[in-house]
Write an enzyme that holds these catalytic residues in place. Structure first.
Site, PDB file in Angstrom:
ATOM      1  N   ASP A  18     -19.771  13.214  65.107  1.00 23.42           N
ATOM      2  CA  ASP A  18     -20.968  12.613  65.273  1.00 23.42           C
ATOM      3  C   ASP A  18     -21.664  12.208  63.813  1.00 23.42           C
ATOM      4  OD1 ASP A  18     -23.918  12.096  66.512  1.00 23.42           O
ATOM      5  OD2 ASP A  18     -24.479  14.073  65.446  1.00 23.42           O
ATOM      6  N   ASP A  20     -25.402  11.283  62.442  1.00 24.48           N
ATOM      7  CA  ASP A  20     -26.755  11.805  61.981  1.00 24.48           C
ATOM      8  C   ASP A  20     -26.773  13.250  62.149  1.00 24.48           C
ATOM      9  OD1 ASP A  20     -27.397   9.149  61.626  1.00 24.48           O
ATOM     10  OD2 ASP A  20     -28.436   8.972  63.591  1.00 24.48           O
TER      11      ASP A  20
END
Ligand SMILES: [Zn+2]
Length: 198
Positions: A18, A20
């Site tokens: 992922d 952020d």
């Protein structure tokens, strides 16, 4: 058919990340510009270690900023370019970026916790999902990867990780490993985790 020398199997497992809250600091106001993008300490170097170990890295990230009208596709690509450039000095390389541009109310099949982004990696790159690892900071990441059949799930305590770990445990969806941050996750992958196919 190749016969001479070892070749990494086409379509083998990858490490999904992922963005952020895992690679860079998250923000309640979204990451709207290169200027707002800040690497979490040690994360760029950690991605470099994965690349140097021969692992393919792919990003799977919800970027509703696009359909919220906060960032253009070009602007988002500039942020991804900036991310990639920050990895170069460590030997880090991102093989592919998959992002969902939709808002939650659009009910698409690609916004995590739905598994669509992972299936795109499978379709477009022949990724063996069961032989892959997901590193994320949220319950959504873990749920999406699990729904896609990703083999090993790692939650980091950066970003939303601290908030979401108890939620996952309560639902009986605890990850395979909980790391302090991406650097800790990579330590574990390179030392203990290994890709499940190996
Ligand atoms: Zn979507």
């Amino acid at each position: 058919m190749k016969v001479a020398g070892y070749q990494r199997k086409e379509g083998a497992g990858v490490v999904f990340l992922d963005r952020d809250g895992v690679i860079n600091e998250d923000s309640p106001n979204y990451i709207r510009s290169v200027q707002a993008f800040r690497f979490i300490p040690g994360s760029a170097e950690a991605i470099g270690r994965l690349s140097l170990a021969g692992m393919d890295i792919m990003l799977v990230t919800n970027q509703s900023v696009i359909h919220r009208g906060l960032v253009t596709k070009e602007g988002l690509n500039l942020i991804f370019d900036h991310l990639r450039q920050g990895l170069v000095e460590f030997g880090g390389r991102v093989k592919a970026v998959f992002y969902c541009p939709h808002r939650p109310d659009e009910n698409c099949s690609c916004r995590k916790p739905r598994p669509g982004l992972f299936f795109r990696a499978e379709t477009e790159y022949g990724v063996d999902l069961a032989a892959s690892i997901m590193v994320g900071d949220s319950a959504k990441d873990m749920e999406a990867a699990r729904a896609a059949g990703v083999g090993i799930l790692i939650l980091v305590r950066t970003g939303n990780g601290r908030r979401d770990l108890p939620i996952l445990m309560e639902r009986g969806l605890g990850p395979d490993y909980v790391a302090e941050n991406l650097a800790g996750a990579v330590d574990w992958i390179l030392k203990d985790g290994r890709l499940p196919s190996e």
